[in-house]
Scaffold this active site. Structure first.
Site, PDB file in Angstrom:
ATOM      1  N   ASP A  70       6.693   0.620  -8.439  1.00 21.77           N
ATOM      2  CA  ASP A  70       5.801  -0.465  -8.837  1.00 21.77           C
ATOM      3  C   ASP A  70       4.502  -0.384  -8.017  1.00 21.77           C
ATOM      4  OD1 ASP A  70       5.366  -2.909 -10.448  1.00 21.77           O
ATOM      5  OD2 ASP A  70       5.478  -3.947  -8.531  1.00 21.77           O
ATOM      6  N   TYR A 130      -2.824  -8.107  -7.885  1.00 19.51           N
ATOM      7  CA  TYR A 130      -3.034  -7.704  -9.283  1.00 19.51           C
ATOM      8  C   TYR A 130      -4.518  -7.776  -9.637  1.00 19.51           C
ATOM      9  CZ  TYR A 130       1.905  -7.419 -10.499  1.00 19.51           C
ATOM     10  OH  TYR A 130       3.214  -7.028 -10.580  1.00 19.51           O
ATOM     11  N   HIS A 146      13.827  -1.696 -12.665  1.00 17.69           N
ATOM     12  CA  HIS A 146      12.597  -1.795 -11.894  1.00 17.69           C
ATOM     13  C   HIS A 146      12.846  -1.893 -10.392  1.00 17.69           C
ATOM     14  CE1 HIS A 146       8.312  -2.732 -11.537  1.00 17.69           C
ATOM     15  NE2 HIS A 146       8.608  -3.768 -10.783  1.00 17.69           N
TER      16      HIS A 146
END
Length: 391
Positions: free
Chosen positions: A184, A313, A367
């Site tokens: 990630d 982000y 994930h």
């Protein structure tokens, strides 16, 4: 511990204040619950009945002090890197010549994700492996996550973090060379380490390919059918599941007011991702216990880092990393791709940007690979770095 330029490596113990925990319990008791359309399960987001059950356990049964004690069984430290106090676990390998390895988590994860895999990497001989494959493991909290300081200025994105990790490993901890692994956001950090600091890297291992964006311009190889299917799948996924990504990448501050003030809102935001992104078949507790989920959420709550974590982000989306013609990440790269990861690209996609030495599709997992399938991932990491060890 080595010291460089005044950046002392200091022991750290997790010790959340009693009044913080008391306030958390009171907020849980005072929750104002929303309505829900009957029989919609998780279609609209986090299911009300499940969250009520989880929150009641959080309020009356979850023992943070027990989890805190387990976490403190690891060797925790803090050290200044570029003016920020960075938290990390540092466990020495049990073998003839342990390889230094930094492993980086993503979102909405934290250093806790690595606690199952660390013993498998530091002491392989006690877990069915060979002591010659041992690692000195460094598992940091990303800046603005958990017990690491948050940046007070713009631009804390994966490329900047990679530079910080290189300093942490080579200057603060004194390793002249090291290996890196991540998924990630941690995959982006790891890739950048392999690109910008390949002179200090043995190699890099990743469980996802998030950055860089490969060069697809004039003179590049035509997109294959498998690559086009991958591009289409990612576009559909972001349309169906990417709402979190859009708001965190555009207006994270607006989101933070609710999540930093409501522990139930925070749990709903995080736990939904553990259900959707894991190999759990729709039952999140097939993969993660309530204690594991709530340890993660509680770390975000007591450190008040949901705002700074989601802000990454925004920074990543405003600091894109796109390869130029003929550019590649020079460090040797290995990929372990788990079937329920957000995207599972074909090898040729990875070969556009990486020097791929190992590429394996895993039989199960998602994930949060280090927490879901620590044994599978540990075996992959050992296998990949084995031929890259000196001597």
């Amino acid at each position: 511990m080595p010291v460089s330029d005044g950046n002392e490596v200091r022991p750290f113990t997790i010790d959340v204040a009693d009044d913080v925990l008391a306030d958390l319990r009171q907020r849980l008791a005072d929750t104002r619950w929303p309505d829900e359309i009957p029989n919609t399960q998780w279609d609209y987001g986090t299911n009300l009945a499940y969250l009520e059950e989880l929150v009641e356990y959080w309020r009356t049964g979850f023992d943070w002090r027990a989890q805190e004690a387990k976490l403190n069984n690891f060797s925790h430290f803090k050290s200044q890197v570029d003016g920020l106090d960075i938290h990390f676990i540092h466990e020495r390998g049990k073998g003839p010549d342990p390889m230094p390895l930094i492993i980086t988590h993503g979102w909405p994860s934290c250093f806790f994700e690595m606690t199952k895999i660390i013993p498998l990497l530091t002491d392989p001989a006690s877990h069915g492996g060979d002591a010659a494959d041992s690692f000195d493991v460094v598992a940091p909290s990303l800046p603005g996550f958990g017990f690491s300081d948050a940046a007070r200025d713009r631009g804390m994105e994966v490329q900047r973090v990679a530079g910080m990790w290189n300093k942490l490993m080579t200057q603060n901890l004194g390793y002249p060379r090291f290996a890196a692994q991540g998924g990630d956001i941690g995959s982006g950090v790891t890739a950048r380490l392999g690109f910008a600091h390949s002179d200090t890297l043995y190699g890099i291992h990743q469980t996802s390919i998030t950055r860089p964006t490969p060069y697809l311009g004039e003179g590049s190889k035509p997109i294959t059918e498998a690559e086009q299917a991958h591009i289409d799948q990612r576009a559909k996924w972001f349309q169906d599941e990417g709402g979190y990504n859009h708001i965190q990448g555009t207006k994270p501050q607006t989101l933070a007011y609710g999540l930093n003030d409501s522990p139930v809102g925070l749990a709903a935001w995080i736990v939904e991702k553990y259900r959707m992104w894991s190999d759990c078949g729709g039952d999140v507790e097939k993969r993660f216990t309530k204690d594991e989920l709530l340890t993660i959420v509680t770390i975000y709550w007591v450190t008040q880092t949901i705002s700074s974590s989601t802000r990454m982000y925004y920074e990543n989306q405003h600091n894109l990393w796109v390869m130029e013609k003929d550019q590649k990440v020079p460090a040797p790269a290995g990929m372990a791709l788990f079937p329920q990861e957000i995207a599972v690209p074909p090898r040729e996609w990875g070969e556009r940007s990486y020097d791929i030495r190992q590429w394996n599709y895993m039989p199960r997992g998602g994930h949060f690979a280090a927490l879901e399938e620590p044994q599978l991932l540990a075996e992959e990491v050992r296998e990949f770095f084995r031929p890259l060890r000196e001597g």
